[in-house]
Design a protein around this motif. Structure first.
Motif, PDB file in Angstrom:
ATOM      1  N   CYS A   1      41.070  41.467  37.851  1.00 32.66           N
ATOM      2  CA  CYS A   1      40.765  40.209  38.532  1.00 32.66           C
ATOM      3  C   CYS A   1      41.926  39.779  39.424  1.00 32.66           C
ATOM      4  O   CYS A   1      41.729  39.332  40.563  1.00 32.66           O
ATOM      5  CB  CYS A   1      40.445  39.129  37.500  1.00 32.66           C
ATOM      6  SG  CYS A   1      39.944  37.549  38.198  1.00 32.66           S
ATOM      7  N   LEU A   2      43.147  39.922  38.926  1.00 35.95           N
ATOM      8  CA  LEU A   2      44.314  39.567  39.732  1.00 35.95           C
ATOM      9  C   LEU A   2      44.434  40.460  40.965  1.00 35.95           C
ATOM     10  O   LEU A   2      44.766  39.993  42.062  1.00 35.95           O
ATOM     11  CB  LEU A   2      45.578  39.664  38.882  1.00 35.95           C
ATOM     12  CG  LEU A   2      45.739  38.619  37.776  1.00 35.95           C
ATOM     13  CD1 LEU A   2      46.962  38.932  36.919  1.00 35.95           C
ATOM     14  CD2 LEU A   2      45.855  37.217  38.372  1.00 35.95           C
ATOM     15  N   LEU A   3      44.165  41.758  40.797  1.00 41.88           N
ATOM     16  CA  LEU A   3      44.221  42.670  41.935  1.00 41.88           C
ATOM     17  C   LEU A   3      43.171  42.308  42.979  1.00 41.88           C
ATOM     18  O   LEU A   3      43.404  42.434  44.181  1.00 41.88           O
ATOM     19  CB  LEU A   3      44.012  44.112  41.468  1.00 41.88           C
ATOM     20  CG  LEU A   3      45.149  44.751  40.656  1.00 41.88           C
ATOM     21  CD1 LEU A   3      44.750  46.143  40.202  1.00 41.88           C
ATOM     22  CD2 LEU A   3      46.431  44.805  41.468  1.00 41.88           C
ATOM     23  N   TRP A   4      42.027  41.860  42.514  1.00 38.19           N
ATOM     24  CA  TRP A   4      40.954  41.503  43.441  1.00 38.19           C
ATOM     25  C   TRP A   4      41.402  40.388  44.386  1.00 38.19           C
ATOM     26  O   TRP A   4      41.152  40.433  45.589  1.00 38.19           O
ATOM     27  CB  TRP A   4      39.717  41.075  42.655  1.00 38.19           C
ATOM     28  CG  TRP A   4      38.567  40.647  43.513  1.00 38.19           C
ATOM     29  CD1 TRP A   4      38.381  39.430  44.112  1.00 38.19           C
ATOM     30  CD2 TRP A   4      37.449  41.450  43.901  1.00 38.19           C
ATOM     31  NE1 TRP A   4      37.216  39.415  44.833  1.00 38.19           N
ATOM     32  CE2 TRP A   4      36.617  40.637  44.726  1.00 38.19           C
ATOM     33  CE3 TRP A   4      37.062  42.761  43.617  1.00 38.19           C
ATOM     34  CZ2 TRP A   4      35.427  41.112  45.264  1.00 38.19           C
ATOM     35  CZ3 TRP A   4      35.875  43.219  44.159  1.00 38.19           C
ATOM     36  CH2 TRP A   4      35.081  42.399  44.971  1.00 38.19           C
ATOM     37  N   PHE A   5      42.083  39.375  43.853  1.00 33.91           N
ATOM     38  CA  PHE A   5      42.461  38.223  44.660  1.00 33.91           C
ATOM     39  C   PHE A   5      43.745  38.457  45.459  1.00 33.91           C
ATOM     40  O   PHE A   5      44.119  37.601  46.264  1.00 33.91           O
ATOM     41  CB  PHE A   5      42.606  36.983  43.776  1.00 33.91           C
ATOM     42  CG  PHE A   5      41.292  36.462  43.283  1.00 33.91           C
ATOM     43  CD1 PHE A   5      40.424  35.817  44.145  1.00 33.91           C
ATOM     44  CD2 PHE A   5      40.911  36.632  41.958  1.00 33.91           C
ATOM     45  CE1 PHE A   5      39.202  35.342  43.707  1.00 33.91           C
ATOM     46  CE2 PHE A   5      39.685  36.163  41.506  1.00 33.91           C
ATOM     47  CZ  PHE A   5      38.824  35.520  42.386  1.00 33.91           C
TER      48      PHE A   5
ATOM     49  N   ARG B   1      36.384  36.801  37.445  1.00 32.04           N
ATOM     50  CA  ARG B   1      36.365  36.540  38.884  1.00 32.04           C
ATOM     51  C   ARG B   1      35.361  35.451  39.225  1.00 32.04           C
ATOM     52  O   ARG B   1      35.643  34.544  40.022  1.00 32.04           O
ATOM     53  CB  ARG B   1      36.038  37.827  39.647  1.00 32.04           C
ATOM     54  CG  ARG B   1      36.070  37.673  41.154  1.00 32.04           C
ATOM     55  CD  ARG B   1      36.013  39.035  41.821  1.00 32.04           C
ATOM     56  NE  ARG B   1      34.734  39.690  41.620  1.00 32.04           N
ATOM     57  CZ  ARG B   1      33.684  39.537  42.453  1.00 32.04           C
ATOM     58  NH1 ARG B   1      33.803  38.748  43.509  1.00 32.04           N
ATOM     59  NH2 ARG B   1      32.568  40.178  42.225  1.00 32.04           N
ATOM     60  N   GLY B   2      34.191  35.507  38.622  1.00 32.95           N
ATOM     61  CA  GLY B   2      33.202  34.481  38.866  1.00 32.95           C
ATOM     62  C   GLY B   2      33.649  33.114  38.374  1.00 32.95           C
ATOM     63  O   GLY B   2      33.405  32.097  39.025  1.00 32.95           O
ATOM     64  N   ALA B   3      34.322  33.095  37.212  1.00 34.80           N
ATOM     65  CA  ALA B   3      34.812  31.821  36.678  1.00 34.80           C
ATOM     66  C   ALA B   3      35.895  31.245  37.570  1.00 34.80           C
ATOM     67  O   ALA B   3      35.930  30.031  37.822  1.00 34.80           O
ATOM     68  CB  ALA B   3      35.336  32.023  35.257  1.00 34.80           C
ATOM     69  N   TYR B   4      36.772  32.091  38.084  1.00 41.48           N
ATOM     70  CA  TYR B   4      37.846  31.604  38.946  1.00 41.48           C
ATOM     71  C   TYR B   4      37.294  31.052  40.262  1.00 41.48           C
ATOM     72  O   TYR B   4      37.768  30.027  40.766  1.00 41.48           O
ATOM     73  CB  TYR B   4      38.844  32.727  39.226  1.00 41.48           C
ATOM     74  CG  TYR B   4      40.051  32.282  40.006  1.00 41.48           C
ATOM     75  CD1 TYR B   4      41.116  31.646  39.383  1.00 41.48           C
ATOM     76  CD2 TYR B   4      40.113  32.483  41.388  1.00 41.48           C
ATOM     77  CE1 TYR B   4      42.219  31.231  40.107  1.00 41.48           C
ATOM     78  CE2 TYR B   4      41.221  32.077  42.119  1.00 41.48           C
ATOM     79  CZ  TYR B   4      42.269  31.444  41.468  1.00 41.48           C
ATOM     80  OH  TYR B   4      43.353  31.016  42.195  1.00 41.48           O
ATOM     81  N   GLN B   5      36.312  31.722  40.799  1.00 41.04           N
ATOM     82  CA  GLN B   5      35.732  31.254  42.048  1.00 41.04           C
ATOM     83  C   GLN B   5      34.940  29.963  41.874  1.00 41.04           C
ATOM     84  O   GLN B   5      34.636  29.291  42.866  1.00 41.04           O
ATOM     85  CB  GLN B   5      34.828  32.344  42.643  1.00 41.04           C
ATOM     86  CG  GLN B   5      35.596  33.551  43.148  1.00 41.04           C
ATOM     87  CD  GLN B   5      34.686  34.655  43.657  1.00 41.04           C
ATOM     88  OE1 GLN B   5      33.557  34.800  43.191  1.00 41.04           O
ATOM     89  NE2 GLN B   5      35.184  35.446  44.598  1.00 41.04           N
ATOM     90  N   SER B   6      34.591  29.624  40.628  1.00 42.63           N
ATOM     91  CA  SER B   6      33.860  28.390  40.357  1.00 42.63           C
ATOM     92  C   SER B   6      34.777  27.195  40.150  1.00 42.63           C
ATOM     93  O   SER B   6      34.291  26.068  40.018  1.00 42.63           O
ATOM     94  CB  SER B   6      32.971  28.572  39.120  1.00 42.63           C
ATOM     95  OG  SER B   6      32.032  29.609  39.301  1.00 42.63           O
TER      96      SER B   6
END
Length: 240
Positions: free
Chosen positions: A43-47, A120-125
């Motif tokens: 998830c960290l790499l994604w952002f 990732r979905g939770a962070y984007q929310s």
């Protein structure tokens, strides 16, 4: 039904099933932190964007598009083969991978791929306001994440992560095919010895169901604890 088949001792299979349940729970508990760590890193790499995002996307896409059983076989046979090739120049002994370790690695990879998408979905929310306020006060990005966003992030992610935990408990049954004496394998051994498939498979079914029900109760309590103020806290998007 012959309930004496579940007794302890040489005439029953109760102790074997309990021992298999212990291995199943140990495997699930050992896999959970591995999967959460891989999911968090992905998830960290994604952002971070750039090549890191492509790496994270490749990992999650590959894991979600591959059957769990195939991942288990690839890890159990492939890692052992790789170790033997690396060590063949110095040692002549054959190295085999423990079924338990193979189960932790393969199930951890699977859990990490799905956990990354949940996180990732939770962070984007998350709302942007608290994040922007923290940055405006001079806080670093990791400080904002740990001090401001972590609690609501966990609150949003817990339902999805809870479902992944339940799937993980059930997926441990796959490791029985590589000779790990978990609950499913011990039930299969009991069926082969007694010719009572309905009795033992139904017993194993109820044991898995009991573990999942206990897990759901614990997850519900954990979700209440993550809410601001516990039971009396404010619901997301609602009022106290």
């Amino acid at each position: 039904m012959n309930w004496q088949l579940l007794s302890w001792g040489p005439t029953g299979w109760g102790d074997e099933l309990v021992a298999g349940l212990g291995i199943t729970l140990a495997l699930a508990l050992a896999t959970l932190p591995v999967g959460l760590l891989l999911g968090s890193l992905s998830c960290l790499l994604w952002f971070r964007g750039g090549p890191a995002r492509w790496l994270a996307r490749a990992y999650t896409t590959l894991i979600r598009g591959t059957p769990e059983l195939l991942t288990l076989f690839l890890v159990y046979n492939g890692v052992a083969m790789l170790l033997n090739r690396l060590l063949s120049r110095e040692h002549g002994d054959f190295v085999s991978l423990s079924p338990f370790v193979a189960g932790v690695i393969s199930l951890g990879l699977v859990l990490g791929g799905y956990a990354a998408e949940v996180l990732r979905g939770a962070y984007q929310s998350l709302e942007f306001g608290p994040r922007e306020a923290g940055l405006a006060l001079g806080m670093r990005r990791y400080q904002v994440l740990l001090l401001i966003e972590l609690r609501p992030l966990l609150q949003l992610a817990l339902p999805g992560l809870g479902n992944l935990w339940l799937n993980l408990v059930k997926d441990t049954a796959l490791v029985s095919v590589i000779a790990l004496n978990d609950l499913m394998r011990m039930g299969t051994v009991a069926v082969g010895a007694t010719r009572q498939p309905f009795f033992f498979y139904l017993t194993v079914c109820f044991i898995y169901w009991g573990v999942c029900m206990a897990s759901e109760w614990g997850l519900a309590r954990l979700q209440l604890g993550c809410r601001p103020g516990g039971r009396q806290g404010v619901q997301p998007g609602g009022h106290a």
